[in-house]
Scaffold this active site. Sequence first.
Site, PDB file in Angstrom:
ATOM      1  CE  LYS A 180      -2.836   3.123   2.491  1.00 38.43           C
ATOM      2  NZ  LYS A 180      -2.106   4.197   1.811  1.00 38.43           N
ATOM      3  CD  GLU A 255      13.751   3.195   9.461  1.00 36.36           C
ATOM      4  OE1 GLU A 255      14.201   4.010  10.284  1.00 36.36           O
ATOM      5  OE2 GLU A 255      14.034   1.985   9.447  1.00 36.36           O
ATOM      6  CB  CYS A 289      13.312   9.779   7.494  1.00 39.11           C
ATOM      7  SG  CYS A 289      12.328   8.900   6.357  1.00 39.11           S
ATOM      8  CD  GLU A 390      10.153  13.688  10.663  1.00 37.61           C
ATOM      9  OE1 GLU A 390       9.130  13.051  10.952  1.00 37.61           O
ATOM     10  OE2 GLU A 390      11.142  13.178  10.089  1.00 37.61           O
TER      11      GLU A 390
END
Length: 506
Positions: A180, A255, A289, A390
């Site tokens: 997905k 992750e 990331c 972040e």
Amino acid sequence: MATAVVPKVYKNFINGEWVESRSGKSMENRNPANTDELIGMFPLATEDDVNAAIDAAREAYKTWRLVPAPKRAEILFRAAEILVRRKEDLARDMTREMGKVLAEARGDVQEAIDMTYYMAGEGRRLFGQTTPSELPNKFAMSVRQPIGVCTLITPWNFPMAIPSWKIMPALICGNTVVFKPASDTPLSAYNLVQVLTEAGVPRGVVNILTGSGSNVGAPLMKHPDVKVVSFTGSTEIGRVVSTACATDFKHCTLEMGGKNIIIVMDDANLDLAVDGAIWGGFGTTGQRCTAASRVTVHKKVYKEFLDRFTARAKSLKVGDGLDPSTAMGPCVNEGQLKTVMQYVHIGINEGARLAAGGHRLDSGNYKRGWFHQPTIFADCDPNMRVSQEEIFGPVVSVIPCDNLDNALDIANGVVYGLSASIYTRDVNKAFRALRDIYTGIVYVNAPTIGAETHLPFGGTKQTGNGHREAGTAAIDFYSEWKTIYIDYSDRLQRAQIDTGSFAHAE
Ligand code: UN1
């Protein structure tokens, strides 16, 4: 009068066939540099589609797991060759759907090529161990076994590389896959599955579904026939995935977020450090990331570094990633742009000094896209939200530091632990940083981005859950050990109990 262009309609791929969603509904995929451009319509899959895909993967597993790994590898080698041939078209599709500049999109496809060749090579290794038994006339070894159906949920920032990190090791180990992709980048995912199909992956071995996290992602990770879930995305959703997997003890790799730092020491090559901070901070519009969203600079070179860094950031050309003169593309979508704008407000309100950028670009050529200036906050406190959270956009927080110890404290003073880097010419400082920074990846004299496919990738703390992707670490995740003992003594031998003399063993 403008001619109405009929959009291309894409389908899900289930059990070797391209099929419409059972909902009959679809979603738009638009170019973030020009939202007038409709790239295609992609299905909004339902739970019924999810069940059909998992059934197909479960059935296909029965035979795929028995195909010798070197033969599975031949299919991956063919897939890699097709990716090489189509690299340019695949990269263009990627830039159009997610905005990164073409050179970076080519890099993304190259990363998928590298991973595909690498995992194909693993097909003739997949090594286990043989070791002497403690008993005579007994043989001991360990072999890798596939696990079953894998749900793979991937983000939009590396639309082909990250899916390949998951699909290729899953396949080479003998698992089957339901994939997905993120709703912002279904075309690159579709292209990758198309390539695998052409390369000869048998029906049901790879299935792809597009749609929402709640209608597709959630049932895909809860289904009892799914044995493995691999997720790359936010820490917030990662926690949901982890919790969903815990109930049935599904193997799960996560992750997640990062707040990566570049440390610039007073003895650093400043030109190199500025190059690294620009590439690390604004490459992929900061939407990695691994992005260098914090830079901490020794006070002796702080002003000089900041002057050069801000001058360079201000000169970066923002625009459509297909234009070769563009250095930085748009944010992937409106939501991401709004997050960036909110963080600019947050930074200003908490007293960070806006040294470059800080604004959305929305006039002239920028009118139809989600563009934002490369933005630098200076004189940041390490505890400000812009230094801690972040942002996933083109915003870098620069933090002054007193010495190496102070820099290491700042580096480790966040909840994430993906990547970090130090610029120094002092080997002692470099080795201390390599030892004491608690992240999954550390660079010396290079920015926080640039991971290669044959080494482990992943992070500590709230970035990951202890697993690593890529490298042989990926093989460890997508296979399970089976330990085998063969006793050819023709008598009962009791380990740990029959510990007598073996002088007369035969
Ligand atoms: C990511 O940021 O999500 O090292 C992946 C890098 C790339 C992979 C990044 N090779 O930045």
